[in-house]
Design a protein around this motif. Structure first.
Motif, PDB file in Angstrom:
ATOM      1  N   TYR A 197     -74.533  19.332  14.830  1.00 44.16           N
ATOM      2  CA  TYR A 197     -75.709  19.420  14.945  1.00 44.16           C
ATOM      3  C   TYR A 197     -76.311  19.491  14.152  1.00 44.16           C
ATOM      4  CZ  TYR A 197     -72.440  21.870  18.571  1.00 44.16           C
ATOM      5  OH  TYR A 197     -72.144  21.832  19.359  1.00 44.16           O
ATOM      6  N   GLY A 198     -75.792  19.206  13.068  1.00 39.06           N
ATOM      7  CA  GLY A 198     -77.470  19.545  11.751  1.00 39.06           C
ATOM      8  C   GLY A 198     -77.556  17.207  11.645  1.00 39.06           C
ATOM      9  N   ALA A 199     -76.805  16.114  12.094  1.00 40.52           N
ATOM     10  CA  ALA A 199     -77.323  15.053  11.965  1.00 40.52           C
ATOM     11  C   ALA A 199     -78.736  15.505  13.311  1.00 40.52           C
ATOM     12  CB  ALA A 199     -76.762  14.051  12.791  1.00 40.52           C
ATOM     13  N   ASP A 200     -78.423  15.348  13.909  1.00 37.31           N
ATOM     14  CA  ASP A 200     -79.796  16.292  15.190  1.00 37.31           C
ATOM     15  C   ASP A 200     -80.630  16.830  15.346  1.00 37.31           C
ATOM     16  OD1 ASP A 200     -77.397  15.172  17.359  1.00 37.31           O
ATOM     17  OD2 ASP A 200     -76.561  16.555  18.107  1.00 37.31           O
ATOM     18  N   LEU A 201     -80.281  17.628  13.314  1.00 38.68           N
ATOM     19  CA  LEU A 201     -81.876  18.685  13.554  1.00 38.68           C
ATOM     20  C   LEU A 201     -81.941  17.318  12.339  1.00 38.68           C
ATOM     21  CD1 LEU A 201     -79.741  22.426  13.577  1.00 38.68           C
ATOM     22  CD2 LEU A 201     -81.671  21.394  15.385  1.00 38.68           C
ATOM     23  N   GLY A 202     -81.898  16.452  12.130  1.00 38.30           N
ATOM     24  CA  GLY A 202     -82.597  15.514  10.858  1.00 38.30           C
ATOM     25  C   GLY A 202     -81.917  15.767  10.141  1.00 38.30           C
ATOM     26  N   PHE A 203     -80.274  16.622   9.702  1.00 38.37           N
ATOM     27  CA  PHE A 203     -79.954  16.958   7.385  1.00 38.37           C
ATOM     28  C   PHE A 203     -79.234  14.949   7.692  1.00 38.37           C
ATOM     29  CE2 PHE A 203     -80.523  21.242   8.882  1.00 38.37           C
ATOM     30  CZ  PHE A 203     -80.629  21.542   7.156  1.00 38.37           C
ATOM     31  N   ASP A 204     -79.429  14.278   6.795  1.00 41.87           N
ATOM     32  CA  ASP A 204     -78.391  13.810   6.276  1.00 41.87           C
ATOM     33  C   ASP A 204     -77.266  14.476   6.285  1.00 41.87           C
ATOM     34  OD1 ASP A 204     -77.454  10.737   6.217  1.00 41.87           O
ATOM     35  OD2 ASP A 204     -78.265  10.295   4.419  1.00 41.87           O
ATOM     36  N   ALA A 205     -76.038  14.417   7.192  1.00 41.87           N
ATOM     37  CA  ALA A 205     -74.684  14.772   7.015  1.00 41.87           C
ATOM     38  C   ALA A 205     -73.632  14.060   6.189  1.00 41.87           C
ATOM     39  CB  ALA A 205     -74.320  15.642   8.396  1.00 41.87           C
ATOM     40  N   PHE A 206     -72.873  14.529   5.590  1.00 39.39           N
ATOM     41  CA  PHE A 206     -71.582  14.388   4.707  1.00 39.39           C
ATOM     42  C   PHE A 206     -70.525  15.190   5.235  1.00 39.39           C
ATOM     43  CE2 PHE A 206     -76.208  12.804   3.034  1.00 39.39           C
ATOM     44  CZ  PHE A 206     -75.504  11.431   2.691  1.00 39.39           C
ATOM     45  N   LEU A 207     -69.546  15.341   4.790  1.00 34.07           N
ATOM     46  CA  LEU A 207     -68.077  15.330   4.272  1.00 34.07           C
ATOM     47  C   LEU A 207     -67.674  15.531   3.334  1.00 34.07           C
ATOM     48  CD1 LEU A 207     -65.850  17.271   6.125  1.00 34.07           C
ATOM     49  CD2 LEU A 207     -64.715  14.651   6.627  1.00 34.07           C
ATOM     50  N   LEU A 208     -67.650  17.390   2.334  1.00 35.56           N
ATOM     51  CA  LEU A 208     -66.392  16.671   1.552  1.00 35.56           C
ATOM     52  C   LEU A 208     -65.267  17.543   1.450  1.00 35.56           C
ATOM     53  CD1 LEU A 208     -67.773  17.753  -1.910  1.00 35.56           C
ATOM     54  CD2 LEU A 208     -65.552  18.121  -1.230  1.00 35.56           C
ATOM     55  N   GLU A 209     -64.128  16.304   1.440  1.00 32.76           N
ATOM     56  CA  GLU A 209     -62.459  17.153   1.648  1.00 32.76           C
ATOM     57  C   GLU A 209     -62.109  15.853   1.019  1.00 32.76           C
ATOM     58  OE1 GLU A 209     -59.825  17.716   1.938  1.00 32.76           O
ATOM     59  OE2 GLU A 209     -61.187  18.934   4.085  1.00 32.76           O
ATOM     60  N   PRO A 210     -61.462  17.032  -0.438  1.00 36.70           N
ATOM     61  CA  PRO A 210     -61.117  16.391  -1.369  1.00 36.70           C
ATOM     62  C   PRO A 210     -59.457  15.645  -0.899  1.00 36.70           C
ATOM     63  CG  PRO A 210     -60.661  18.273  -1.834  1.00 36.70           C
ATOM     64  CD  PRO A 210     -61.825  18.501  -0.115  1.00 36.70           C
ATOM     65  N   ASP A 211     -58.749  16.224   0.271  1.00 36.43           N
ATOM     66  CA  ASP A 211     -57.652  15.735   0.903  1.00 36.43           C
ATOM     67  C   ASP A 211     -58.136  14.640   1.224  1.00 36.43           C
ATOM     68  OD1 ASP A 211     -54.822  14.933   2.064  1.00 36.43           O
ATOM     69  OD2 ASP A 211     -54.460  17.370   2.235  1.00 36.43           O
ATOM     70  N   PRO A 212     -57.102  13.075   1.296  1.00 29.28           N
ATOM     71  CA  PRO A 212     -57.581  12.291   2.164  1.00 29.28           C
ATOM     72  C   PRO A 212     -57.471  12.179   2.629  1.00 29.28           C
ATOM     73  CG  PRO A 212     -57.036  11.585   0.122  1.00 29.28           C
ATOM     74  CD  PRO A 212     -57.008  12.845  -0.190  1.00 29.28           C
ATOM     75  N   GLU A 213     -55.520  12.275   3.104  1.00 26.91           N
ATOM     76  CA  GLU A 213     -54.743  13.047   4.465  1.00 26.91           C
ATOM     77  C   GLU A 213     -56.019  13.735   5.486  1.00 26.91           C
ATOM     78  OE1 GLU A 213     -50.620  14.102   5.055  1.00 26.91           O
ATOM     79  OE2 GLU A 213     -50.601  13.163   3.356  1.00 26.91           O
ATOM     80  N   ARG A 214     -56.211  14.617   5.219  1.00 22.49           N
ATOM     81  CA  ARG A 214     -57.357  15.660   6.263  1.00 22.49           C
ATOM     82  C   ARG A 214     -58.106  15.199   6.433  1.00 22.49           C
ATOM     83  NH1 ARG A 214     -56.234  21.296   5.406  1.00 22.49           N
ATOM     84  NH2 ARG A 214     -54.335  22.060   3.968  1.00 22.49           N
ATOM     85  N   ALA A 215     -59.091  14.243   5.366  1.00 21.24           N
ATOM     86  CA  ALA A 215     -60.074  13.413   5.950  1.00 21.24           C
ATOM     87  C   ALA A 215     -60.113  12.032   6.857  1.00 21.24           C
ATOM     88  CB  ALA A 215     -60.389  12.931   4.878  1.00 21.24           C
ATOM     89  N   ALA A 216     -58.614  11.728   7.038  1.00 26.77           N
ATOM     90  CA  ALA A 216     -57.721  10.509   7.649  1.00 26.77           C
ATOM     91  C   ALA A 216     -58.998  10.406   8.941  1.00 26.77           C
ATOM     92  CB  ALA A 216     -56.347  10.182   7.691  1.00 26.77           C
ATOM     93  N   ASP A 217     -59.200  11.517   9.918  1.00 22.54           N
ATOM     94  CA  ASP A 217     -59.589  11.202  11.441  1.00 22.54           C
ATOM     95  C   ASP A 217     -60.703  11.481  11.048  1.00 22.54           C
ATOM     96  OD1 ASP A 217     -56.757  10.897  12.246  1.00 22.54           O
ATOM     97  OD2 ASP A 217     -57.042  13.119  12.205  1.00 22.54           O
ATOM     98  N   TRP A 218     -61.306  12.097  10.441  1.00 25.70           N
ATOM     99  CA  TRP A 218     -63.099  11.419   9.921  1.00 25.70           C
ATOM    100  C   TRP A 218     -64.344  10.545   9.745  1.00 25.70           C
ATOM    101  CZ3 TRP A 218     -65.779  16.529  10.474  1.00 25.70           C
ATOM    102  CH2 TRP A 218     -64.210  17.120  10.590  1.00 25.70           C
ATOM    103  N   THR A 219     -63.519   9.322  10.161  1.00 24.24           N
ATOM    104  CA  THR A 219     -64.425   7.943  10.110  1.00 24.24           C
ATOM    105  C   THR A 219     -65.353   7.935  10.120  1.00 24.24           C
ATOM    106  OG1 THR A 219     -63.328   7.198  12.014  1.00 24.24           O
ATOM    107  CG2 THR A 219     -62.249   7.027  10.185  1.00 24.24           C
ATOM    108  N   ASP A 220     -66.116   8.724  11.713  1.00 24.88           N
ATOM    109  CA  ASP A 220     -67.179   8.906  12.302  1.00 24.88           C
ATOM    110  C   ASP A 220     -68.063   9.795  11.289  1.00 24.88           C
ATOM    111  OD1 ASP A 220     -65.892  11.269  12.462  1.00 24.88           O
ATOM    112  OD2 ASP A 220     -67.070  11.472  14.986  1.00 24.88           O
ATOM    113  N   VAL A 221     -67.656  10.062  10.307  1.00 26.24           N
ATOM    114  CA  VAL A 221     -69.060  10.986   9.066  1.00 26.24           C
ATOM    115  C   VAL A 221     -69.387   9.934   7.989  1.00 26.24           C
ATOM    116  CG1 VAL A 221     -68.660  12.833  10.467  1.00 26.24           C
ATOM    117  CG2 VAL A 221     -67.244  12.592   8.633  1.00 26.24           C
ATOM    118  N   LYS A 222     -70.425  10.569   6.951  1.00 30.54           N
ATOM    119  CA  LYS A 222     -70.254  10.144   6.201  1.00 30.54           C
ATOM    120  C   LYS A 222     -68.936  10.687   4.938  1.00 30.54           C
ATOM    121  CE  LYS A 222     -74.831   9.898   6.872  1.00 30.54           C
ATOM    122  NZ  LYS A 222     -75.978  10.129   6.347  1.00 30.54           N
TER     123      LYS A 222
END
Length: 171
Positions: free
Chosen positions: A42-67
């Motif tokens: 929703y943030g991207a739809d509202l014009g924000f440049d949106a990012f994920l900060l996830e320190p655990d690479p395993e938890r971030a593995a399925d998040w390939t669609d976000v920066k």
């Protein structure tokens, strides 16, 4: 056929012709969670440049669609939303986010329960004035219960702030 309202700015908004003025602010969801998924979408739809900060690479593995982003990449443009206050990394991640000089930081959580980020930051020696920069609860009080509703309430609060408005129903 031309209508009298064709030149009206409100019509341009209604027809999707006006793009949001986000300045140079970015939205950062901390920790991969269901709320983070909605928040970033929703943030991207509202014009924000949106990012994920996830320190655990395993938890971030399925998040390939976000920066992805790291605390070292943050600065005064960042609106940061911590979407899981039960993670062991909460204190160190928040400490690093505070040190980056981010513009706004919020931690999700029920205001009727103690805020776990406070003792975590104190244990790391973070100054009280820095701890006070962390907002909790976050978003507008609309009775959110689902991840999508929590994301909407949070983004509504950030939009109000971005637009210099108090939020709520006062105009």
């Amino acid at each position: 056929m031309t209508h009298a309202h064709d030149d009206d700015a409100a019509c341009a908004v209604a027809h999707g012709e006006v793009k949001p003025d986000t300045g140079d602010r970015i939205l950062v969801a901390v920790f991969a969670s269901p709320v983070a998924r909605y928040l970033l979408r929703y943030g991207a739809d509202l014009g924000f440049d949106a990012f994920l900060l996830e320190p655990d690479p395993e938890r971030a593995a399925d998040w390939t669609d976000v920066k992805p982003i790291t605390p070292a990449d943050l600065d005064g443009r960042a609106d940061v939303v911590v979407t899981d206050h039960h993670r062991d990394e909460l204190g160190p991640v928040l400490r690093d986010i505070l040190a980056a000089g981010t513009r706004w930081i919020g931690v999700m959580g029920n205001p009727r329960h103690p805020a776990p980020h406070v003792p975590a930051l104190r244990a790391l020696g973070v100054a009280e004035n820095d701890i006070a920069r962390v907002h909790r609860p976050i978003g507008l009080n609309i009775g959110s219960r689902t991840p999508a509703e929590i994301a909407v309430a949070t983004l509504a609060g950030l939009l109000a702030d971005r637009n210099g408005r108090p939020g709520g129903f006062e105009f």
